[in-house]
Motif scaffolding. Sequence first.
Motif, PDB file in Angstrom:
ATOM      1  N   ALA A  83      62.280  35.199  44.108  1.00  0.00           N
ATOM      2  CA  ALA A  83      63.697  35.568  44.025  1.00  0.00           C
ATOM      3  C   ALA A  83      64.580  34.322  44.068  1.00  0.00           C
ATOM      4  N   THR A  84      64.250  33.382  44.944  1.00  0.00           N
ATOM      5  CA  THR A  84      65.038  32.146  45.039  1.00  0.00           C
ATOM      6  C   THR A  84      64.924  31.344  43.748  1.00  0.00           C
ATOM      7  N   TYR A  85      63.708  31.279  43.209  1.00  0.00           N
ATOM      8  CA  TYR A  85      63.508  30.545  41.958  1.00  0.00           C
ATOM      9  C   TYR A  85      64.392  31.120  40.849  1.00  0.00           C
ATOM     10  N   ASN A  86      64.402  32.450  40.770  1.00  0.00           N
ATOM     11  CA  ASN A  86      65.204  33.096  39.728  1.00  0.00           C
ATOM     12  C   ASN A  86      66.688  32.790  39.898  1.00  0.00           C
ATOM     13  N   ALA A  87      67.133  32.764  41.161  1.00  0.00           N
ATOM     14  CA  ALA A  87      68.530  32.409  41.411  1.00  0.00           C
ATOM     15  C   ALA A  87      68.782  30.950  41.022  1.00  0.00           C
ATOM     16  N   LEU A  88      67.806  30.088  41.293  1.00  0.00           N
ATOM     17  CA  LEU A  88      68.003  28.662  41.005  1.00  0.00           C
ATOM     18  C   LEU A  88      68.139  28.395  39.510  1.00  0.00           C
ATOM     19  N   SER A  92      58.820  39.572  39.509  1.00  0.00           N
ATOM     20  CA  SER A  92      57.442  39.237  39.147  1.00  0.00           C
ATOM     21  C   SER A  92      57.255  38.990  37.654  1.00  0.00           C
ATOM     22  N   HIS A  93      58.325  38.549  37.001  1.00  0.00           N
ATOM     23  CA  HIS A  93      58.242  38.229  35.572  1.00  0.00           C
ATOM     24  C   HIS A  93      57.087  37.270  35.287  1.00  0.00           C
ATOM     25  N   ALA A  94      56.884  36.307  36.191  1.00  0.00           N
ATOM     26  CA  ALA A  94      55.826  35.308  35.978  1.00  0.00           C
ATOM     27  C   ALA A  94      54.443  35.937  36.075  1.00  0.00           C
ATOM     28  N   SER A 134      53.159  43.638  47.611  1.00  0.00           N
ATOM     29  CA  SER A 134      54.239  42.663  47.397  1.00  0.00           C
ATOM     30  C   SER A 134      53.811  41.241  47.722  1.00  0.00           C
ATOM     31  N   ALA A 135      52.740  41.099  48.515  1.00  0.00           N
ATOM     32  CA  ALA A 135      52.269  39.751  48.812  1.00  0.00           C
ATOM     33  C   ALA A 135      51.640  39.133  47.570  1.00  0.00           C
ATOM     34  N   VAL A 136      51.088  39.983  46.690  1.00  0.00           N
ATOM     35  CA  VAL A 136      50.507  39.480  45.449  1.00  0.00           C
ATOM     36  C   VAL A 136      51.587  39.345  44.385  1.00  0.00           C
ATOM     37  N   LYS A 137      52.391  40.413  44.233  1.00  0.00           N
ATOM     38  CA  LYS A 137      53.437  40.402  43.218  1.00  0.00           C
ATOM     39  C   LYS A 137      54.784  40.655  43.882  1.00  0.00           C
ATOM     40  N   PRO A 138      55.612  39.604  43.998  1.00  0.00           N
ATOM     41  CA  PRO A 138      56.893  39.749  44.686  1.00  0.00           C
ATOM     42  C   PRO A 138      57.734  40.872  44.084  1.00  0.00           C
ATOM     43  N   GLY A 139      58.328  41.668  44.951  1.00  0.00           N
ATOM     44  CA  GLY A 139      59.226  42.719  44.495  1.00  0.00           C
ATOM     45  C   GLY A 139      58.520  43.924  43.933  1.00  0.00           C
ATOM     46  N   CYS A 140      57.189  43.915  44.012  1.00  0.00           N
ATOM     47  CA  CYS A 140      56.379  44.981  43.421  1.00  0.00           C
ATOM     48  C   CYS A 140      56.899  46.375  43.776  1.00  0.00           C
TER      49      CYS A 140
END
Lengths: 627, 344
Positions: A78-83, B222-224, B315-321
Amino acid sequence: MATPAHAEPADHPAESSAAYGEMSFGKWILSWIMTSDHKRIGILYGLSALCFFVMGGIEALIIRTQLAQPGQHIVDAATYNALFTMHGTTMIFLGVMPFSAAFFNYMVPLQIGARDVIFPRLNAFSYWLFLCGGIVLNLPFLITPFVDMRVIPDGGWFGYATLTEKAYTPGASIDFWICGLQILGIASMAAGFNFIVTIFNLRAPGMTMLRMPVFTWMTLVVQFLVVLAFPCITIALVLLLFDRLFGTHFYMPEGGGDPLLWQHLFWLFGHPEVYILILPAMGIVSEVLPTFSRKPLFGAPFVIFSGITIGLLGFGVWSHHMFTTGLGAAADASFSVSTMLIAIPTGVKIFNWLATIWGGQLRLTTAMLFSLGFVCMFTMGGLSGIMHASPPVDLQQQDSYFVVAHFHYVLFGGAVFGLLSGIYYWFPKMSGKFLSESWGRWIFGVLFVGFNTTFFPMHIVGAAGMPRRIYTYDAGLGWEIPNMIETVGAFIIAFGVLLFIIDLVRSIRRKELVASANPWDASSLEWLCDSPPKVHNFDITPMVYSERPVWDKNHGPGPGYSLPDSHEHIHIPPPSIWPLLLALSVAWFLASWLMAGQWFEFGVCSAITAAICGFTSCFRWFLEPGH
Amino acid sequence: MRIPRSPLASRAASAGRSIAAVLPWLGLALLTGCNESTMSTFEGHSDLTKSILDIYGTITWIDTALFILVQGVLIVAVIKFRATGKETELPEQVHGNLPMEIGWTIAPVLILMMIAIPTVSLIFDSQAQAKDGALIVNATGKQWWFQFGFPQYNFETANELHIPLGRQVDIRLQSDNVIHAFWAPQIAAKRDMIPGRVNHITFTADKIGEYLGQCAEYCQDSHALMKFRIEVESSEDFEKWAKAQATPQADTVDDSEGYKAFQGATCVACHAIDGTNAQGHIGPSLTHVGSRKRFAASVLEMNEANLKLWLKDPSAVKPGCKMPNLKLTDEQINTIVPFLQSLK
């Protein structure tokens, strides 16, 4: 204030450089806050832009540190996306644009032989509003520790719907972004009209349109782009705000809207915006190359006409940002061809610059080095641009690091190098002092090497399939080495910028004024004024006979300019506090809508109060004597 | 409409030439070890990506020539015309030259035609309607995974797309949330998945193998980590796979301990397993999930340890899951994991 001709404007203590020494610190600050002098506003733009540029640079360094190796967790997703959102938004709207504005403000009136812009207080209003917009955009960094929702803009600088809709980004992050951009939009529009009217009306007698310096010409083209392009993003943002606040469905297919509407409106602004960023730098390069080649600009009318053509075509190519969205074969083909057409005037400019230095006597000052660097790097960016002007190729390059490489070659190797060239070129004029040439060469070298180390490998990693805007990546795809090199390069750039700032501070702090009126033996009217110029710029408004008045006066064959023995009135706009107060009211009014998103009644009350303050400021401004 | 031999296919035949044409880039790529990458845009394994490489190559050569020309003139000028400081006269004050201006306005037009003509023809060829008999795949972008439906075979899977060699494929790209982009550089190139629209990619794969793909349009947290794989296999293997995927799970699944734990942990609210009464459609279908090589948008390899890791805290694997942490006990996880693996 109407004073007899040739009078020293000492009766303007707040505005006179001679009087700074005797002023108390408080009065000195107040004199800057209330200033309506185009030169001081130019300096304010420049310093603010530099601060924001450093912030955007720090964001970039964090991004590069995160991507140095696969699978790192320096910052979370989330921080990366904001950055990366803030890096893009900051560099475009708060870095490059106001840096160009600094030169518009300082140089255009001098280049056309005017005493100020036509609406000096509106000019001050533009600056203060720009500063408010920059602060609103960056405010979330300060408040994010105290709130439990996302507040730092994180929708990308392009803010594609439907991601920016309330359903997918609930917090206040997009609201801050909308609000900040709207404020900046008003500031840019006001400045745009101001400069168009100034350039059309305040030129010294004899300065026909084709005798105008190329930098002033490019300024004029840019201001037209600003006033025509910014309404598109204003509308796009208003619709988005309505979707978010009032539940309309302009961009939501569920309610009959279309997310592609956003993309069309955004890029109809966004592509001219690219030329808003690059044309001022092209103007600077068109001043610097002839000066340090001791030759006139080769084919000046063609360079000017190319600039106009680029501006016009810039409105007909926006969908090349949308080749992957499936607009259909006919649209893809026509936008592809129109995009390739832009390569023609751009090529004409490059060839004319080459012809300008060919056969000259090149003095490789730092300003000249940055301009030559511009030609070199901008060409790279242009050539990679031709690649993705072909939609089938774009299907592989769009949203990959290849595109990141491309536009950094245009906007950093291009725009920023051009602006740095402008700083080295005009610093003696603005301060009466020189930036160190020996440091300057090193700074150019470090930035040139750092820039290419950072951005060239992005071509490779992009072609190897690395998408943009990913906060992490896996090992084993051949992306590790280029990414590591890029990160090293980013820190080399940071080192170069640090050297530049040290030299800038050092040079400004020097006491003695050593620069003559025309230290570079240049050709346009700003070199006729003192360095730094007097508050009223010119004692006598010159009569202009050629497109190189100062050069021709010194080297012949024509007279260049003359100083008629007239008893004209020197009119200097008085200082005023109302531009600042009106700017604050406007920013407050728009920011109230932010609050309305979270707390409706409070937001509306706040907006009404702001509107009352705004109208009061308007009236006081209106009633204030302009003489 | 049937075209006996599409211009696309004939152009694909000349792809060998095109690969030679991108050699300068490839050389750079080799230096950095990009040759291992199966995301590399320098290799094409379908008619579409090969004809893109063709144009890519043409432009690369033109660009290289122009680059050498401009930088060459610049460097020569800087060396040749550098001021010595001893000049007594000004250089000749040349203001311009009309024939030269006309020349360098027209020359780019001719050069650009060399790019524009093949570009426009490929745009129309590659966006022509799919032929009858093409394999239709409904690909839907989700936050953050890919759903693949096969309407002709009547089943649905996630993140793993099998396609037959030599048969045209018509991928219909959609989204019901934010915009995503479907990018498989070596096979399918890229198109966006836009809510409210259907986009098409049509191509014919020409080499058996496993190819990588990834979402290319920023779609938040989790776009990446939104990836997929394409398996190009022989027609027989594909038919076999499709038939197996379309078959519901055996009746006995319902009564297993694992299914009861699965149901008890409320997984059924979001996931479907054909042949049982689990019919949730929010998350990926888990029918035959055990037969997939990877899961969680192709981020994790399908094995016991990874499944446990995932169920413990997605969510630990994929943020915001979007899959919540259900706070499953170790006992529940130990029952559900073998059950999922058994869904072959």
